[in-house]
Write a protein that holds these residues in place. Structure first.
Motif, PDB file in Angstrom:
ATOM      1  N   ASN A  28     -18.885 -18.462  30.949  1.00  0.00           N
ATOM      2  CA  ASN A  28     -17.697 -18.405  31.819  1.00  0.00           C
ATOM      3  C   ASN A  28     -16.685 -17.361  31.352  1.00  0.00           C
ATOM      4  O   ASN A  28     -15.472 -17.639  31.261  1.00  0.00           O
ATOM      5  CB  ASN A  28     -17.026 -19.788  31.900  1.00  0.00           C
ATOM      6  CG  ASN A  28     -17.902 -20.805  32.614  1.00  0.00           C
ATOM      7  OD1 ASN A  28     -18.510 -20.510  33.632  1.00  0.00           O
ATOM      8  ND2 ASN A  28     -17.976 -22.012  32.059  1.00  0.00           N
ATOM      9  N   VAL A  29     -17.187 -16.186  31.017  1.00  0.00           N
ATOM     10  CA  VAL A  29     -16.280 -15.110  30.622  1.00  0.00           C
ATOM     11  C   VAL A  29     -15.451 -14.677  31.827  1.00  0.00           C
ATOM     12  O   VAL A  29     -15.838 -14.916  32.977  1.00  0.00           O
ATOM     13  CB  VAL A  29     -17.069 -13.910  30.050  1.00  0.00           C
ATOM     14  CG1 VAL A  29     -17.860 -14.319  28.823  1.00  0.00           C
ATOM     15  CG2 VAL A  29     -17.990 -13.320  31.111  1.00  0.00           C
ATOM     16  N   PRO A  30     -14.317 -14.041  31.619  1.00  0.00           N
ATOM     17  CA  PRO A  30     -13.487 -13.574  32.735  1.00  0.00           C
ATOM     18  C   PRO A  30     -14.282 -12.650  33.660  1.00  0.00           C
ATOM     19  O   PRO A  30     -15.190 -11.937  33.201  1.00  0.00           O
ATOM     20  CB  PRO A  30     -12.349 -12.818  32.041  1.00  0.00           C
ATOM     21  CG  PRO A  30     -12.276 -13.434  30.682  1.00  0.00           C
ATOM     22  CD  PRO A  30     -13.677 -13.784  30.318  1.00  0.00           C
ATOM     23  N   PRO A  31     -13.968 -12.646  34.954  1.00  0.00           N
ATOM     24  CA  PRO A  31     -14.705 -11.834  35.926  1.00  0.00           C
ATOM     25  C   PRO A  31     -14.802 -10.355  35.561  1.00  0.00           C
ATOM     26  O   PRO A  31     -15.852  -9.729  35.779  1.00  0.00           O
ATOM     27  CB  PRO A  31     -13.908 -12.029  37.227  1.00  0.00           C
ATOM     28  CG  PRO A  31     -13.268 -13.373  37.059  1.00  0.00           C
ATOM     29  CD  PRO A  31     -12.934 -13.484  35.611  1.00  0.00           C
ATOM     30  N   ASN A  32     -13.720  -9.806  35.014  1.00  0.00           N
ATOM     31  CA  ASN A  32     -13.748  -8.390  34.659  1.00  0.00           C
ATOM     32  C   ASN A  32     -14.700  -8.116  33.494  1.00  0.00           C
ATOM     33  O   ASN A  32     -15.343  -7.059  33.425  1.00  0.00           O
ATOM     34  CB  ASN A  32     -12.336  -7.879  34.332  1.00  0.00           C
ATOM     35  CG  ASN A  32     -11.729  -8.578  33.125  1.00  0.00           C
ATOM     36  OD1 ASN A  32     -11.896  -9.785  32.957  1.00  0.00           O
ATOM     37  ND2 ASN A  32     -11.006  -7.835  32.288  1.00  0.00           N
ATOM     38  N   VAL A  33     -14.813  -9.089  32.578  1.00  0.00           N
ATOM     39  CA  VAL A  33     -15.738  -8.947  31.450  1.00  0.00           C
ATOM     40  C   VAL A  33     -17.177  -9.046  31.950  1.00  0.00           C
ATOM     41  O   VAL A  33     -18.043  -8.255  31.552  1.00  0.00           O
ATOM     42  CB  VAL A  33     -15.471 -10.020  30.371  1.00  0.00           C
ATOM     43  CG1 VAL A  33     -16.527  -9.947  29.270  1.00  0.00           C
ATOM     44  CG2 VAL A  33     -14.079  -9.847  29.789  1.00  0.00           C
ATOM     45  N   LEU A  34     -17.443 -10.003  32.841  1.00  0.00           N
ATOM     46  CA  LEU A  34     -18.794 -10.156  33.399  1.00  0.00           C
ATOM     47  C   LEU A  34     -19.189  -8.911  34.183  1.00  0.00           C
ATOM     48  O   LEU A  34     -20.332  -8.438  34.079  1.00  0.00           O
ATOM     49  CB  LEU A  34     -18.851 -11.384  34.303  1.00  0.00           C
ATOM     50  CG  LEU A  34     -20.209 -11.670  34.967  1.00  0.00           C
ATOM     51  CD1 LEU A  34     -21.280 -11.868  33.906  1.00  0.00           C
ATOM     52  CD2 LEU A  34     -20.104 -12.889  35.879  1.00  0.00           C
ATOM     53  N   ALA A  35     -18.241  -8.360  34.921  1.00  0.00           N
ATOM     54  CA  ALA A  35     -18.517  -7.138  35.697  1.00  0.00           C
ATOM     55  C   ALA A  35     -18.872  -5.984  34.765  1.00  0.00           C
ATOM     56  O   ALA A  35     -19.771  -5.182  35.063  1.00  0.00           O
ATOM     57  CB  ALA A  35     -17.310  -6.780  36.552  1.00  0.00           C
ATOM     58  N   ALA A  36     -18.193  -5.919  33.612  1.00  0.00           N
ATOM     59  CA  ALA A  36     -18.476  -4.855  32.639  1.00  0.00           C
ATOM     60  C   ALA A  36     -19.865  -5.037  32.027  1.00  0.00           C
ATOM     61  O   ALA A  36     -20.586  -4.056  31.805  1.00  0.00           O
ATOM     62  CB  ALA A  36     -17.407  -4.859  31.548  1.00  0.00           C
ATOM     63  N   VAL A  37     -20.238  -6.294  31.750  1.00  0.00           N
ATOM     64  CA  VAL A  37     -21.571  -6.578  31.200  1.00  0.00           C
ATOM     65  C   VAL A  37     -22.647  -6.153  32.189  1.00  0.00           C
ATOM     66  O   VAL A  37     -23.649  -5.524  31.815  1.00  0.00           O
ATOM     67  CB  VAL A  37     -21.712  -8.081  30.868  1.00  0.00           C
ATOM     68  CG1 VAL A  37     -23.159  -8.417  30.497  1.00  0.00           C
ATOM     69  CG2 VAL A  37     -20.782  -8.471  29.733  1.00  0.00           C
ATOM     70  N   ILE A  38     -22.443  -6.467  33.469  1.00  0.00           N
ATOM     71  CA  ILE A  38     -23.412  -6.103  34.515  1.00  0.00           C
ATOM     72  C   ILE A  38     -23.493  -4.591  34.677  1.00  0.00           C
ATOM     73  O   ILE A  38     -24.584  -4.021  34.768  1.00  0.00           O
ATOM     74  CB  ILE A  38     -23.037  -6.772  35.847  1.00  0.00           C
ATOM     75  CG1 ILE A  38     -23.177  -8.294  35.726  1.00  0.00           C
ATOM     76  CG2 ILE A  38     -23.910  -6.249  36.986  1.00  0.00           C
ATOM     77  CD1 ILE A  38     -22.660  -9.058  36.931  1.00  0.00           C
ATOM     78  N   ASP A  39     -22.353  -3.930  34.684  1.00  0.00           N
ATOM     79  CA  ASP A  39     -22.334  -2.467  34.836  1.00  0.00           C
ATOM     80  C   ASP A  39     -23.055  -1.788  33.670  1.00  0.00           C
ATOM     81  O   ASP A  39     -23.792  -0.819  33.869  1.00  0.00           O
ATOM     82  CB  ASP A  39     -20.888  -1.954  34.916  1.00  0.00           C
ATOM     83  CG  ASP A  39     -20.229  -2.271  36.250  1.00  0.00           C
ATOM     84  OD1 ASP A  39     -20.966  -2.630  37.194  1.00  0.00           O
ATOM     85  OD2 ASP A  39     -18.988  -2.184  36.341  1.00  0.00           O
ATOM     86  N   LEU A  40     -22.812  -2.291  32.455  1.00  0.00           N
ATOM     87  CA  LEU A  40     -23.456  -1.705  31.276  1.00  0.00           C
ATOM     88  C   LEU A  40     -24.960  -1.925  31.322  1.00  0.00           C
ATOM     89  O   LEU A  40     -25.739  -1.008  31.027  1.00  0.00           O
ATOM     90  CB  LEU A  40     -22.864  -2.315  30.004  1.00  0.00           C
ATOM     91  CG  LEU A  40     -23.421  -1.777  28.674  1.00  0.00           C
ATOM     92  CD1 LEU A  40     -23.197  -0.273  28.567  1.00  0.00           C
ATOM     93  CD2 LEU A  40     -22.775  -2.496  27.486  1.00  0.00           C
ATOM     94  N   ALA A  41     -25.381  -3.127  31.701  1.00  0.00           N
ATOM     95  CA  ALA A  41     -26.807  -3.420  31.808  1.00  0.00           C
ATOM     96  C   ALA A  41     -27.461  -2.525  32.851  1.00  0.00           C
ATOM     97  O   ALA A  41     -28.542  -1.970  32.632  1.00  0.00           O
ATOM     98  CB  ALA A  41     -27.012  -4.894  32.166  1.00  0.00           C
TER      99      ALA A  41
END
Length: 216
Positions: A28-41
């Motif tokens: 349940n990381v913050p939405p902006n952190v999850l978005a960054a993880v997805i973008d990096l992947a």
């Protein structure tokens, strides 16, 4: 329809990126952190295929995926484009290892070539492990002394923790001043090569090891 273009280790890498995304989602990381993880992947996955066509890039894009079911469908779709390990015959294997007169061969008909980065099998009677790989467009093979270990450790090929064995091979390195000179290379790798093939995400160490062993 695009041609097959994904190697086994590349699909493993993609699966690992998806696992990181799922792990971040569960935390349940913050939405902006999850978005960054997805973008990096997504960026790392696309970097694996620098010469990919537009339709291949669209197929690889996971930025719009949300659910576990969508990620599973994504992997299944990519699996249809796996490049199989080159077909090889028993006769070809025998030619690769001419010094092994009583060479024990694997059952080639029972091997899933789509899930192989390298072909390997153990001969417990001679304490040897055999490795076959397509290096620079040519099939090459080496045999190594194989010693089981009692402790788990990091595999040099897949870089994962698990049951490993110690293996060593004598290289073709020569010393003109010493005709008796030899150089051996030793490593810890997965005792079960089929498991290693499921986890390996790049071939940098494998190819370096083979080149050092064969002096190519």
């Amino acid at each position: 329809m695009t041609e097959k273009f994904i190697k086994n280790e590349q699909l493993n890498f993609i699966k690992r990126q998806i696992a990181l995304i799922k792990d971040s989602t569960k935390k349940n990381v913050p939405p902006n952190v999850l978005a960054a993880v997805i973008d990096l992947a997504n960026a790392k996955i696309l970097d694996l295929f620098p010469n990919s066509a537009l339709d291949q890039q669209e197929m690889l894009d996971l930025s719009r995926l949300k659910t576990d079911a969508e990620y599973e469908q994504y992997i299944q779709r990519l699996s249809a484009f796996l490049l199989p390990f080159p077909r090889i015959t028993e006769q070809q294997l025998k030619k690769m290892f001419p010094k092994n007169k009583k060479l024990k061969l694997p059952d080639l008909s029972n091997i899933d070539h789509s899930q192989l980065t390298y072909l390997s099998w153990n001969d417990l009677s001679s304490n040897k492990k055999f490795i076959v790989y397509e290096l620079d467009g040519k099939m090459v093979g080496i045999d190594c002394k194989f010693t089981p270990t009692s402790k788990n450790n990091i595999c040099s090929f897949c870089n994962c923790f698990g049951q490993v064995a110690y293996f060593s091979t004598v290289t073709k390195a020569k010393n003109p001043k010493n005709p008796d000179y030899y150089k051996a290379i030793g490593n810890l790798i997965c005792a079960d090569s089929s498991e290693c093939n499921k986890k390996i995400t790049d071939t940098e160490y494998l190819t370096t090891f083979l080149r050092d062993s064969l002096r190519m």
